[in-house]
Design an enzyme around this catalytic site. Structure first.
Site, PDB file in Angstrom:
ATOM      1  N   ASP A 162       0.844  -1.191   0.000  1.00  0.00           N
ATOM      2  CA  ASP A 162       0.000   0.000   0.000  1.00  0.00           C
ATOM      3  C   ASP A 162       0.883   1.246   0.000  1.00  0.00           C
ATOM      4  O   ASP A 162       1.888   1.324   0.701  1.00  0.00           O
ATOM      5  CB  ASP A 162      -0.910  -0.011   1.240  1.00  0.00           C
ATOM      6  CG  ASP A 162      -2.054   0.974   1.120  1.00  0.00           C
ATOM      7  OD1 ASP A 162      -3.211   0.532   1.069  1.00  0.00           O
ATOM      8  OD2 ASP A 162      -1.787   2.198   1.080  1.00  0.00           O
TER       9      ASP A 162
ATOM     10  N   GLY B  18     -15.340   3.259   4.018  1.00  0.00           N
ATOM     11  CA  GLY B  18     -13.931   3.619   3.835  1.00  0.00           C
ATOM     12  C   GLY B  18     -13.332   3.196   2.507  1.00  0.00           C
ATOM     13  O   GLY B  18     -12.129   3.348   2.297  1.00  0.00           O
TER      14      GLY B  18
ATOM     15  N   SER C 173     -12.083   3.624  -0.983  1.00  0.00           N
ATOM     16  CA  SER C 173     -11.722   4.764  -1.835  1.00  0.00           C
ATOM     17  C   SER C 173     -11.353   4.330  -3.253  1.00  0.00           C
ATOM     18  O   SER C 173     -11.390   5.142  -4.173  1.00  0.00           O
ATOM     19  CB  SER C 173     -10.561   5.555  -1.218  1.00  0.00           C
ATOM     20  OG  SER C 173      -9.428   4.731  -1.085  1.00  0.00           O
TER      21      SER C 173
ATOM     22  N   HIS D 298     -10.427  -5.136  -3.116  1.00  0.00           N
ATOM     23  CA  HIS D 298      -9.092  -5.347  -2.542  1.00  0.00           C
ATOM     24  C   HIS D 298      -9.220  -5.669  -1.068  1.00  0.00           C
ATOM     25  O   HIS D 298     -10.119  -5.172  -0.394  1.00  0.00           O
ATOM     26  CB  HIS D 298      -8.194  -4.123  -2.742  1.00  0.00           C
ATOM     27  CG  HIS D 298      -8.783  -2.843  -2.251  1.00  0.00           C
ATOM     28  ND1 HIS D 298      -9.718  -2.134  -2.979  1.00  0.00           N
ATOM     29  CD2 HIS D 298      -8.601  -2.148  -1.101  1.00  0.00           C
ATOM     30  CE1 HIS D 298     -10.065  -1.046  -2.309  1.00  0.00           C
ATOM     31  NE2 HIS D 298      -9.410  -1.036  -1.150  1.00  0.00           N
TER      32      HIS D 298
ATOM     33  N   HIS E 264      -7.071  -5.575   2.512  1.00  0.00           N
ATOM     34  CA  HIS E 264      -5.901  -5.040   3.214  1.00  0.00           C
ATOM     35  C   HIS E 264      -5.349  -6.163   4.097  1.00  0.00           C
ATOM     36  O   HIS E 264      -6.076  -6.683   4.960  1.00  0.00           O
ATOM     37  CB  HIS E 264      -6.300  -3.870   4.111  1.00  0.00           C
ATOM     38  CG  HIS E 264      -6.878  -2.693   3.383  1.00  0.00           C
ATOM     39  ND1 HIS E 264      -6.134  -1.580   3.066  1.00  0.00           N
ATOM     40  CD2 HIS E 264      -8.130  -2.457   2.909  1.00  0.00           C
ATOM     41  CE1 HIS E 264      -6.919  -0.696   2.443  1.00  0.00           C
ATOM     42  NE2 HIS E 264      -8.117  -1.207   2.332  1.00  0.00           N
TER      43      HIS E 264
HETATM   44  P1  AMP Z   1      -9.665   1.594   0.502  1.00  0.00           P
HETATM   45  O1  AMP Z   1      -9.659   2.968   1.123  1.00  0.00           O
HETATM   46  O2  AMP Z   1     -10.128   0.500   1.389  1.00  0.00           O
HETATM   47  O3  AMP Z   1     -10.380   1.629  -0.832  1.00  0.00           O
HETATM   48  O4  AMP Z   1      -8.149   1.255   0.210  1.00  0.00           O
HETATM   49  C1  AMP Z   1      -7.474   1.755  -0.885  1.00  0.00           C
HETATM   50  C2  AMP Z   1      -6.023   1.693  -0.560  1.00  0.00           C
HETATM   51  O5  AMP Z   1      -5.296   1.793  -1.756  1.00  0.00           O
HETATM   52  C3  AMP Z   1      -5.529   2.815   0.368  1.00  0.00           C
HETATM   53  O6  AMP Z   1      -4.961   2.235   1.530  1.00  0.00           O
HETATM   54  C4  AMP Z   1      -4.499   3.554  -0.482  1.00  0.00           C
HETATM   55  O7  AMP Z   1      -3.399   3.976   0.270  1.00  0.00           O
HETATM   56  C5  AMP Z   1      -4.115   2.484  -1.498  1.00  0.00           C
HETATM   57  N1  AMP Z   1      -3.661   2.950  -2.791  1.00  0.00           N
HETATM   58  C6  AMP Z   1      -4.275   3.837  -3.616  1.00  0.00           C
HETATM   59  N2  AMP Z   1      -3.589   3.966  -4.764  1.00  0.00           N
HETATM   60  C7  AMP Z   1      -2.521   3.129  -4.659  1.00  0.00           C
HETATM   61  C8  AMP Z   1      -1.421   2.819  -5.527  1.00  0.00           C
HETATM   62  N3  AMP Z   1      -1.283   3.381  -6.727  1.00  0.00           N
HETATM   63  N4  AMP Z   1      -0.508   1.926  -5.093  1.00  0.00           N
HETATM   64  C9  AMP Z   1      -0.618   1.354  -3.878  1.00  0.00           C
HETATM   65  N5  AMP Z   1      -1.634   1.607  -3.023  1.00  0.00           N
HETATM   66  C10 AMP Z   1      -2.565   2.487  -3.403  1.00  0.00           C
END
Ligand code: AMP
Length: 112
Positions: free
Chosen positions: A29, A91, A93, A98, A100
């Site tokens: 991440d 949460g 985004s 995906h 975590h």
């Molecule tokens: P969520 O908020 O659950 O949708 O998680 C999305 C995650 O993707 C967040 O923790 C971001 O930091 C991560 N993220 C967004 N863009 C990228 C990227 N290009 N490479 C790695 N992580 C990313």
């Protein structure tokens, strides 16, 4: 489709990829919330867990199995958290399913 995680899976966008198999990819991440913070995704674009159908059940199992394999590889099998945020209010985004995979610190319950 303009999806950053699809681009990462297709190697069209940069990421620190630590695992790949036929159906899944895992990478670090960008904004880690724990000493180890990996995102495990299906290569196939699915918006979220709620967007999965019967046809995705095997894939969902593969993502979890891949996560356990990655945890073993990173030596965090004894304590990790695997979580998906489903929907903006929860949460989410990035609109590509995906999970975590986080470890290396104490996690609270209930989560915030
Ligand atoms: P969520 O908020 O659950 O949708 O998680 C999305 C995650 O993707 C967040 O923790 C971001 O930091 C991560 N993220 C967004 N863009 C990228 C990227 N290009 N490479 C790695 N992580 C990313």
């Amino acid at each position: 489709m303009d999806c950053i995680f699809c681009k990462i899976a297709a190697r069209q966008a940069k990421a620190d990829i630590i695992y790949e198999d036929e159906e899944t990819v895992a990478f670090r991440d960008l904004n880690p919330q724990a000493p180890t913070h990996i995102l495990v995704i299906p290569k196939k674009h699915i918006d979220s867990l709620s967007a999965c159908g019967e046809q995705d059940i095997e894939l969902l199992g593969r993502i979890q199995a891949a996560s356990a394999k990655i945890a073993e590889k990173l030596k965090i099998s004894d304590a990790f958290r695997l979580v998906t945020n489903n929907g903006a209010k929860a949460g989410q985004s990035v609109k590509h399913l995906h999970y975590h995979l986080m470890a290396g610190r104490r996690f609270m319950w209930p989560p915030g």
